[in-house]
Design a protein around this motif. Structure first.
Motif, PDB file in Angstrom:
ATOM      1  N   VAL A 109       4.051  -6.013  10.346  1.00 17.47           N
ATOM      2  CA  VAL A 109       2.995  -5.078   9.971  1.00 17.47           C
ATOM      3  C   VAL A 109       2.214  -5.668   8.810  1.00 17.47           C
ATOM      4  O   VAL A 109       2.792  -6.051   7.796  1.00 17.47           O
ATOM      5  CB  VAL A 109       3.564  -3.704   9.562  1.00 17.47           C
ATOM      6  N   ALA A 110       0.898  -5.750   8.959  1.00 19.04           N
ATOM      7  CA  ALA A 110       0.038  -6.228   7.871  1.00 19.04           C
ATOM      8  C   ALA A 110      -0.634  -5.017   7.239  1.00 19.04           C
ATOM      9  O   ALA A 110      -1.308  -4.240   7.916  1.00 19.04           O
ATOM     10  CB  ALA A 110      -1.009  -7.204   8.406  1.00 19.04           C
ATOM     11  N   ILE A 111      -0.443  -4.845   5.931  1.00 20.14           N
ATOM     12  CA  ILE A 111      -0.983  -3.672   5.223  1.00 20.14           C
ATOM     13  C   ILE A 111      -2.134  -4.110   4.329  1.00 20.14           C
ATOM     14  O   ILE A 111      -2.002  -5.054   3.549  1.00 20.14           O
ATOM     15  CB  ILE A 111       0.110  -2.982   4.389  1.00 20.14           C
ATOM     16  N   SER A 112      -3.248  -3.411   4.432  1.00 19.36           N
ATOM     17  CA  SER A 112      -4.411  -3.711   3.594  1.00 19.36           C
ATOM     18  C   SER A 112      -5.071  -2.410   3.175  1.00 19.36           C
ATOM     19  O   SER A 112      -4.762  -1.333   3.701  1.00 19.36           O
ATOM     20  CB  SER A 112      -5.405  -4.607   4.342  1.00 19.36           C
ATOM     21  N   ASP A 113      -5.982  -2.503   2.225  1.00 20.18           N
ATOM     22  CA  ASP A 113      -6.672  -1.320   1.705  1.00 20.18           C
ATOM     23  C   ASP A 113      -8.099  -1.255   2.226  1.00 20.18           C
ATOM     24  O   ASP A 113      -8.795  -2.271   2.304  1.00 20.18           O
ATOM     25  CB  ASP A 113      -6.722  -1.347   0.176  1.00 20.18           C
ATOM     26  N   LEU A 114      -8.512  -0.062   2.571  1.00 21.02           N
ATOM     27  CA  LEU A 114      -9.902   0.188   2.943  1.00 21.02           C
ATOM     28  C   LEU A 114     -10.454   1.202   1.951  1.00 21.02           C
ATOM     29  O   LEU A 114     -10.010   2.354   1.920  1.00 21.02           O
ATOM     30  CB  LEU A 114     -10.003   0.730   4.372  1.00 21.02           C
ATOM     31  N   HIS A 115     -11.384   0.764   1.107  1.00 15.39           N
ATOM     32  CA  HIS A 115     -11.968   1.639   0.098  1.00 15.39           C
ATOM     33  C   HIS A 115     -13.244   2.270   0.656  1.00 15.39           C
ATOM     34  O   HIS A 115     -14.160   1.568   1.063  1.00 15.39           O
ATOM     35  CB  HIS A 115     -12.292   0.852  -1.172  1.00 15.39           C
TER      36      HIS A 115
END
Length: 210
Positions: free
Chosen positions: A17-23
């Motif tokens: 699982v690749a986790i990233s932020d979307l602002h």
């Protein structure tokens, strides 16, 4: 994930699982206590060896973006890799969740079919899900990326509990997990750990056992 980074990476493969932020911003919604919201994007690896691990992360309070290869037209397989397969998994483990279905690899609009079947057919087949036709996009050319990002923002805002704040202990645990995953990737390892290790990190972060 171009939705988060606005950059296209060719020939990349998600491990685990690749986790990233979307602002996202909500300047026009003065009712919110803040104008910026950070959405956590969890990009699940699509390889068959990861299928059984997906269910551990499915929750009704999440917004799902189901991306399928629209370049295949209406010949998208309805078996293991089909849209129905993934909708069935979500409905089973996260009933009443909201799912945005998006067709990828659409070029600059050359592909015209956003779904293998009309959205109404999927609604009949999966009555416990709230389905949204997100249309088409293309990560390589950037076609409709901004449109899909706006749809994700607006749809996420309608989910119950979206403005609920998490305890500081959970933030500490999340930061620890992110740090460990980053170190594993730097060492060339897949970011996978045993449940016992996560429990130890949770105790160190003072997460309540209940």
């Amino acid at each position: 994930n171009r939705l988060a980074t606005d950059e296209f990476q060719e020939f990349t493969r998600t491990e685990g699982v690749a986790i990233s932020d979307l602002h996202v911003t909500f300047e026009e919604l003065s009712a919110l206590p803040r104008t910026t919201l950070t959405l956590k994007l969890w990009d699940f690896g699509g390889q068959t060896e990861y299928y059984t691990t997906h269910v551990a992360f499915l929750d009704t309070r999440c917004l799902y973006v189901l991306v399928w290869d629209a370049s295949r037209g209406r010949h998208e397989p309805e078996g293991t890799y089909g849209v129905s397969f993934w909708l069935h998994s979500i409905q089973t483990h996260a009933p009443h969740a909201t799912v945005i279905i998006v067709g990828s690899k659409a070029g600059n609009g050359r592909v015209v079919n956003s779904l293998p079947h009309p959205i109404s057919e999927y609604e009949k087949q999966f009555p416990d899900l709230h389905l949204v036709d997100g249309g088409l996009m293309d990560s390589k050319t950037g076609y409709r990326i901004a449109v899909v990002k706006t749809l994700v923002r607006d749809t996420a805002l309608k989910i119950d509990g979206i403005q609920q704040t998490a305890p500081h202990s959970w933030h500490r645990l999340a930061q620890r997990c992110a740090k460990e995953a980053e170190e594993m990737e730097m060492e060339g390892k897949a970011p996978l750990v045993r449940e016992s290790e996560v429990r130890e990190w949770a105790l160190e972060a003072e997460v309540a056992e209940d």
